[in-house]
Design a protein around this motif. Structure first.
Motif, short mmCIF file in Angstrom:
data_model
loop_
_atom_site.label_atom_id
_atom_site.label_comp_id
_atom_site.label_asym_id
_atom_site.label_seq_id
_atom_site.Cartn_x
_atom_site.Cartn_y
_atom_site.Cartn_z
N GLY A 86 0.81 -1.21 0.00
CA GLY A 86 0.00 0.00 0.00
C GLY A 86 0.84 1.26 0.00
N LEU A 87 1.92 1.24 0.76
CA LEU A 87 2.82 2.40 0.80
C LEU A 87 3.49 2.63 -0.56
N LYS A 88 3.94 1.55 -1.17
CA LYS A 88 4.61 1.66 -2.47
C LYS A 88 3.64 2.03 -3.59
N ALA A 89 2.36 1.64 -3.43
CA ALA A 89 1.36 1.92 -4.46
C ALA A 89 0.80 3.34 -4.33
N GLY A 90 1.24 4.06 -3.30
CA GLY A 90 0.79 5.43 -3.14
C GLY A 90 -0.55 5.58 -2.43
N GLU A 91 -0.95 4.54 -1.69
CA GLU A 91 -2.20 4.63 -0.94
C GLU A 91 -2.11 5.60 0.22
N PHE A 92 -0.89 5.96 0.59
CA PHE A 92 -0.65 6.91 1.66
C PHE A 92 0.17 8.06 1.08
N THR A 93 -0.14 9.27 1.48
CA THR A 93 0.53 10.45 0.97
C THR A 93 1.87 10.66 1.67
N LYS A 94 2.89 11.02 0.89
CA LYS A 94 4.21 11.32 1.46
C LYS A 94 4.06 12.42 2.50
N GLY A 95 4.67 12.22 3.67
CA GLY A 95 4.61 13.18 4.75
C GLY A 95 3.41 13.01 5.66
N GLU A 96 2.51 12.09 5.29
CA GLU A 96 1.30 11.83 6.08
C GLU A 96 1.65 11.05 7.34
N LEU A 97 0.97 11.37 8.44
CA LEU A 97 1.13 10.61 9.67
C LEU A 97 0.58 9.21 9.44
N PHE A 98 1.38 8.19 9.75
CA PHE A 98 0.97 6.80 9.55
C PHE A 98 0.29 6.30 10.82
N TYR A 99 -0.19 5.08 10.78
CA TYR A 99 -0.83 4.48 11.95
C TYR A 99 0.07 4.54 13.17
N SER A 100 -0.53 4.79 14.32
CA SER A 100 0.20 4.66 15.58
C SER A 100 0.20 3.18 15.97
N GLU A 101 1.00 2.84 16.95
CA GLU A 101 1.02 1.44 17.42
C GLU A 101 -0.37 1.03 17.89
N SER A 102 -1.03 1.92 18.63
CA SER A 102 -2.35 1.55 19.15
C SER A 102 -3.38 1.43 18.03
N GLN A 103 -3.34 2.33 17.03
CA GLN A 103 -4.27 2.23 15.90
C GLN A 103 -4.07 0.93 15.13
N LEU A 104 -2.80 0.63 14.83
CA LEU A 104 -2.50 -0.58 14.08
C LEU A 104 -2.91 -1.82 14.88
N GLY A 126 12.65 1.65 4.77
CA GLY A 126 12.72 3.03 4.30
C GLY A 126 11.38 3.62 3.90
N LEU A 127 10.29 3.04 4.41
CA LEU A 127 8.96 3.49 4.03
C LEU A 127 8.34 4.45 5.05
N LEU A 128 8.84 4.40 6.27
CA LEU A 128 8.35 5.27 7.33
C LEU A 128 9.53 5.95 8.01
N GLU A 129 9.25 7.15 8.52
CA GLU A 129 10.27 7.89 9.26
C GLU A 129 9.72 8.19 10.65
N PRO A 130 10.41 7.73 11.71
CA PRO A 130 9.92 8.04 13.06
C PRO A 130 10.31 9.47 13.44
N ARG A 131 9.39 10.15 14.09
CA ARG A 131 9.66 11.49 14.64
C ARG A 131 9.31 11.43 16.11
N PRO A 132 10.35 11.49 16.96
CA PRO A 132 10.13 11.33 18.40
C PRO A 132 9.03 12.24 18.92
N GLY A 133 8.10 11.63 19.63
CA GLY A 133 7.01 12.36 20.24
C GLY A 133 5.90 12.75 19.28
N LYS A 134 6.06 12.44 17.98
CA LYS A 134 5.06 12.84 16.99
C LYS A 134 4.48 11.67 16.21
N GLY A 135 5.19 10.57 16.13
CA GLY A 135 4.70 9.42 15.40
C GLY A 135 5.60 9.05 14.23
N ARG A 136 5.05 8.22 13.36
CA ARG A 136 5.79 7.78 12.16
C ARG A 136 5.12 8.36 10.93
#
Length: 139
Positions: A86-104, A126-136
């Motif tokens: 889904g990430l590679k197919a563009g189902e998620f927008t670049k820079g978009e907040l991804f699922y949190s651990e609890s959501q997933l 290399g599909l997600l970037e963690p940002r401390p205190g903000k999510g992936r």
């Protein structure tokens, strides 16, 4: 940024990044002596770094630099493959907040630990970037 534990996490983050994968981290007791803080402060700093995927904890053995073991259980590997597609197919927008651990975890009926393992696997690819205190975020 505030909080002693965050300052310690920043100091350790750079050191861990320079260590080869598989290197064992110093024990909590050694870190307490080094930083001259309470053990709970060290634990909070380590929790931040573990959430970022800087190391993995092997109960009874210690903390090791690198990522979760490559051989995920089949159910988790299937979830990683599906989300990767889904990430590679563009189902998620670049820079978009991804699922949190609890959501997933809720969406896929996973424990928080297993949800974290899935997210770390996506970070390693290399599909997600963690940002401390903000999510992936989607890369």
């Amino acid at each position: 940024m505030s909080g002693t534990y965050l300052t310690i996490a920043d100091a350790l983050r750079g050191e861990i990044a320079a260590m080869p994968a598989g290197t064992r981290l110093k024990s909590e007791v050694e870190l307490v002596a080094r930083f001259k803080v309470a053990r709970e402060t060290i634990r909070r700093a380590l929790a931040v770094l573990e959430d970022e995927g800087a190391f993995v904890t092997e109960h009874g053995r210690g903390r090791f630099v690198g990522s979760a073991p490559a051989d995920l259980p089949l159910n988790l590997a299937a979830i990683v493959a599906e989300l990767e597609g889904g990430l590679k197919a563009g189902e998620f927008t670049k820079g978009e907040l991804f699922y949190s651990e609890s959501q997933l975890g809720r969406d896929r009926s996973l424990s928080r630990h297993d949800a974290r393992r899935v997210l770390i696997a996506l970070e390693q690819r290399g599909l997600l970037e963690p940002r401390p205190g903000k999510g992936r975020y989607v890369v």
